[in-house]
Enzyme design. Structure first.
Site, PDB file in Angstrom:
ATOM      1  CG  ASN A   1      18.332  23.329 -40.252  1.00 48.90           C
ATOM      2  OD1 ASN A   1      17.566  23.387 -41.204  1.00 48.90           O
ATOM      3  ND2 ASN A   1      18.045  22.650 -39.165  1.00 48.90           N
ATOM      4  CB  ILE A   2      23.681  21.498 -43.554  1.00 43.38           C
ATOM      5  CG1 ILE A   2      23.240  22.490 -44.642  1.00 43.38           C
ATOM      6  CG2 ILE A   2      24.201  20.188 -44.160  1.00 43.38           C
ATOM      7  CD1 ILE A   2      22.273  21.979 -45.648  1.00 43.38           C
ATOM      8  CD  GLU A   3      19.813  18.700 -37.719  1.00 36.55           C
ATOM      9  OE1 GLU A   3      19.518  17.491 -37.710  1.00 36.55           O
ATOM     10  OE2 GLU A   3      19.212  19.575 -37.078  1.00 36.55           O
TER      11      GLU A   3
ATOM     12  CB  CYS B   1      22.637  27.979 -37.904  1.00 43.12           C
ATOM     13  SG  CYS B   1      22.592  27.422 -36.209  1.00 43.12           S
TER      14      CYS B   1
ATOM     15  CD  GLU C   1      19.479  31.498 -38.283  1.00 45.60           C
ATOM     16  OE1 GLU C   1      19.960  30.369 -38.542  1.00 45.60           O
ATOM     17  OE2 GLU C   1      18.752  31.715 -37.323  1.00 45.60           O
TER      18      GLU C   1
ATOM     19  CB  CYS D   1      21.381  30.102 -32.162  1.00 45.00           C
ATOM     20  SG  CYS D   1      22.795  30.029 -33.273  1.00 45.00           S
TER      21      CYS D   1
ATOM     22  CB  CYS E   1      22.842  32.838 -36.153  1.00 38.76           C
ATOM     23  SG  CYS E   1      23.102  31.168 -36.800  1.00 38.76           S
TER      24      CYS E   1
HETATM   25  N1  THU Z   1      19.131  26.116 -36.094  1.00 37.45           N
HETATM   26  C1  THU Z   1      19.283  27.009 -37.099  1.00 37.45           C
HETATM   27  O1  THU Z   1      19.378  26.648 -38.267  1.00 37.45           O
HETATM   28  N2  THU Z   1      19.325  28.328 -36.773  1.00 37.45           N
HETATM   29  C2  THU Z   1      19.289  28.818 -35.497  1.00 37.45           C
HETATM   30  O2  THU Z   1      19.445  30.007 -35.296  1.00 37.45           O
HETATM   31  C3  THU Z   1      19.050  27.911 -34.385  1.00 37.45           C
HETATM   32  C4  THU Z   1      18.994  26.473 -34.699  1.00 37.45           C
HETATM   33  C5  THU Z   1      19.127  24.685 -36.427  1.00 37.45           C
HETATM   34  C6  THU Z   1      20.313  23.941 -35.896  1.00 37.45           C
HETATM   35  C7  THU Z   1      19.776  22.528 -35.839  1.00 37.45           C
HETATM   36  O3  THU Z   1      19.948  21.922 -37.125  1.00 37.45           O
HETATM   37  C8  THU Z   1      18.290  22.705 -35.584  1.00 37.45           C
HETATM   38  O4  THU Z   1      18.001  24.058 -35.872  1.00 37.45           O
HETATM   39  C9  THU Z   1      17.868  22.382 -34.176  1.00 37.45           C
HETATM   40  O5  THU Z   1      18.660  23.041 -33.262  1.00 37.45           O
END
Ligand code: THU
Length: 138
Positions: free
Chosen positions: A47-49, A58, A60, A92, A95
């Site tokens: 995941n890259i914010e 996300c 995935e 989520c 995804c």
């Molecule tokens: N996140 C994912 O990478 N995959 C998911 O299926 C659900 C959430 C990440 C998004 C965000 O960077 C962090 O988890 C918290 O929500």
């Protein structure tokens, strides 16, 4: 397509490796994903914010994008998802919809497997359990 022999532990370990490259300074919730294709290739994503929170990506979908951008053409058969912050870290809804998109190839549906870590070892779901009804164009 015949069921492939899949090393689920190896796939989960790859997802764990991928989670180490997570860029998640805002949520501090790292996620890694590893996608396995029928030809045996595995693609990773984390995941890259972003400071503009809604722009985060996300793990995935990053793993799937990586595979598609690399020109992967074979069937997606499994994805492992790992978070060091939380066991049983489910994909989520967005995804799941992405995974659903790549569960069909040349009109043939493959019910891909979603691999997670739990306190009692691996838990393996079929995508249809997690998303029994996806959006698609009939
Ligand atoms: N996140 C994912 O990478 N995959 C998911 O299926 C659900 C959430 C990440 C998004 C965000 O960077 C962090 O988890 C918290 O929500």
């Amino acid at each position: 397509m015949e069921e492939l022999k899949i090393d689920f532990n190896q796939l989960l370990k790859k997802a764990q490796d991928a989670s180490k490259n997570s860029y998640s300074p805002y949520s501090k919730f790292a996620v890694g994903a590893a996608c396995l294709f029928e030809d045996g290739k595995i693609y990773l994503g984390s995941n890259i914010e972003n400071a503009s929170y809604g722009l985060g990506l996300c793990a995935e979908r990053n793993a799937l994008s990586s595979a598609l951008c690399d020109g992967e053409k074979s069937q997606l058969v499994a994805i492992a998802v790992f978070s060091p912050n939380q066991k049983h870290c489910l994909p989520c809804g967005a995804c799941l919809q992405w995974l659903s998109e790549f569960s069909v190839m040349n009109g043939v549906h493959y019910d891909l497997q979603v691999v997670l870590e739990t306190d009692n070892g691996l838990k393996i779901y079929k995508l249809s359990e997690l998303l029994p009804h996806s959006f698609n164009f009939e």
